[in-house]
Scaffold this active site. Sequence first.
Site, PDB file in Angstrom:
ATOM      1  N   PHE A 136       4.022   7.406  -7.470  1.00  0.00           N
ATOM      2  CA  PHE A 136       5.256   6.634  -7.562  1.00  0.00           C
ATOM      3  C   PHE A 136       5.117   5.660  -8.723  1.00  0.00           C
ATOM      4  O   PHE A 136       4.182   4.865  -8.762  1.00  0.00           O
ATOM      5  CB  PHE A 136       5.541   5.852  -6.270  1.00  0.00           C
ATOM      6  CG  PHE A 136       6.834   5.098  -6.346  1.00  0.00           C
ATOM      7  CD1 PHE A 136       8.044   5.738  -6.141  1.00  0.00           C
ATOM      8  CD2 PHE A 136       6.863   3.750  -6.683  1.00  0.00           C
ATOM      9  CE1 PHE A 136       9.248   5.056  -6.248  1.00  0.00           C
ATOM     10  CE2 PHE A 136       8.059   3.062  -6.798  1.00  0.00           C
ATOM     11  CZ  PHE A 136       9.249   3.723  -6.576  1.00  0.00           C
ATOM     12  N   ASP A 221      -1.699   2.833 -13.407  1.00  0.00           N
ATOM     13  CA  ASP A 221      -0.594   2.066 -12.834  1.00  0.00           C
ATOM     14  C   ASP A 221      -1.167   1.270 -11.663  1.00  0.00           C
ATOM     15  O   ASP A 221      -1.421   1.814 -10.588  1.00  0.00           O
ATOM     16  CB  ASP A 221       0.518   3.019 -12.376  1.00  0.00           C
ATOM     17  CG  ASP A 221       1.690   2.292 -11.712  1.00  0.00           C
ATOM     18  OD1 ASP A 221       1.534   1.096 -11.365  1.00  0.00           O
ATOM     19  OD2 ASP A 221       2.750   2.921 -11.534  1.00  0.00           O
ATOM     20  N   LYS A 250       4.295  -6.333  -9.165  1.00  0.00           N
ATOM     21  CA  LYS A 250       4.306  -6.825  -7.776  1.00  0.00           C
ATOM     22  C   LYS A 250       3.566  -8.149  -7.519  1.00  0.00           C
ATOM     23  O   LYS A 250       4.185  -9.205  -7.542  1.00  0.00           O
ATOM     24  CB  LYS A 250       3.810  -5.723  -6.843  1.00  0.00           C
ATOM     25  CG  LYS A 250       4.809  -4.550  -6.745  1.00  0.00           C
ATOM     26  CD  LYS A 250       4.559  -3.678  -5.546  1.00  0.00           C
ATOM     27  CE  LYS A 250       5.717  -2.729  -5.276  1.00  0.00           C
ATOM     28  NZ  LYS A 250       5.680  -1.457  -5.989  1.00  0.00           N
TER      29      LYS A 250
HETATM   30  C1  LIG Z   1       6.468  -0.628  -6.848  1.00  0.00           C
HETATM   31  C2  LIG Z   1       5.791   0.238  -7.836  1.00  0.00           C
HETATM   32  C3  LIG Z   1       6.372   0.507  -9.085  1.00  0.00           C
HETATM   33  C4  LIG Z   1       7.761   0.052  -9.441  1.00  0.00           C
HETATM   34  O1  LIG Z   1       7.840  -1.335  -9.532  1.00  0.00           O
HETATM   35  P1  LIG Z   1       9.294  -2.030  -9.530  1.00  0.00           P
HETATM   36  O2  LIG Z   1       9.001  -3.478  -9.717  1.00  0.00           O
HETATM   37  O3  LIG Z   1       9.908  -1.716  -8.205  1.00  0.00           O
HETATM   38  O4  LIG Z   1      10.058  -1.455 -10.645  1.00  0.00           O
HETATM   39  C5  LIG Z   1       5.646   1.242  -9.994  1.00  0.00           C
HETATM   40  N1  LIG Z   1       4.420   1.700  -9.708  1.00  0.00           N
HETATM   41  C6  LIG Z   1       3.824   1.471  -8.523  1.00  0.00           C
HETATM   42  C7  LIG Z   1       2.445   1.981  -8.270  1.00  0.00           C
HETATM   43  C8  LIG Z   1       4.498   0.746  -7.538  1.00  0.00           C
HETATM   44  O5  LIG Z   1       3.933   0.535  -6.345  1.00  0.00           O
END
Ligand SMILES: *Cc1c(COP(=O)(O)O)cnc(C)c1O
Length: 400
Positions: A136, A221, A250
Amino acid sequence: MSSWTERYAASLMNTFGPPKLALVRGEGAHVWDADGREYVDFLGGIAVNTLGHAHPALVEALSGQVATLGHVSNFFTTPAQVELAERLRELLVPDAEAREGARVFFCSTGAEANEAALKLSRLTGRTRVVAMEDAFHGRTMGSLSLTAKAAYREPFEPLPGHVTWVPFGDVDALRAAVDHETAAVVLEPLQGEAGVNVAPTDYLRAAREITASAGALLWFDEVQSGMGRTGSWLASHPSGVVPDLVTLAKGLGGGMPIGALVGLGRAATMFDPGQHGTTFGGNPLSCATALAVLRTIEDEGLLGRAAVVGDRLRAGLGADDRVVETRGVGVLVGLTLAEAKGPDVVAAAQDAGWIVNATSPERIRLAPPLVVTDDDVAGLLAAWPGILDAAGVAHPGEQP
Ligand SMILES: *Cc1c(COP(=O)(O)O)cnc(C)c1O
């Protein structure tokens, strides 16, 4: 249900389904709804509220900054922006030489950090990206193009192309997929949305070796797994693997919107002026708050705390035989249920005053604030069997 949820339905787009609660106040890991009911939040705004709610360090940093200087454009810089970039280099890049060459780009969200990395990867002169099947990476068109899940993608195709998916953790598949046309390999060292899947250290090492020999960028990521949640500043730190790109968001701002792309080595200097930008990126309110988050994690020893609390949650919640497996590192906790009743468990927990989340019908996820107290943890452990009873999760071997 409060009238807020009805007013929500009448005035907001239905992108998230009906809100489960209307929350009005928070303190530490506790939140209160519009009817005055108290909950302990073991989801932490989905791994965002590192310091919980109303932490004095957050209040002081944000109110102090807004009283001094609010937004400026990227024609200008501010001490908060520069200090945060310096601090991220120190904390995230342990190797002194690599740190010297590291550079940071600020934005406002995780998807936006991933967009920046995806654009940057095109400056290699290559367009192919290899991503993981369960990954994701966000909801914008570029970050969505790296997300395999059909339900998220299909209504919006065609998306930016040239993406190949491989199974997470399969070294041979990765080796077969990466070649001299590959711009980057993107992976979450600890997958959050996929249900808390930890990449083996060997896999991260192999990914480093495979990308280096193909001249491709290695992009971690760490939007969900980074900034202390796992007991390290990055989930990838214990592996010792140094990527070319790290994306963050986050937990970094403790609730203020901020994302960051950290580039190492050649990736640090690939963007030229004018090639990328964003109005709110690096704004002093977000940066001053993020600095306070980093400082407080250090001052309060919250990295060690995340590790201890996470282990206690896995051991305590996993002791019930209706949890057949526990996953994760630090306070990113996954619990596999004996029966696919995740949504019932989430509802039963909320009825009992605890906020948790299900990433799939089988898997419960916890991502509490790093400041969650011993009493909060003991309370959830004590309530857990009753929550599983109320959700109707049968013990293995028990007749339904
Ligand atoms: C939440 C998340 C995203 C997206 O972040 P947003 O601030 O919602 O755009 C991307 N990568 C990972 C691993 C995430 O958990």
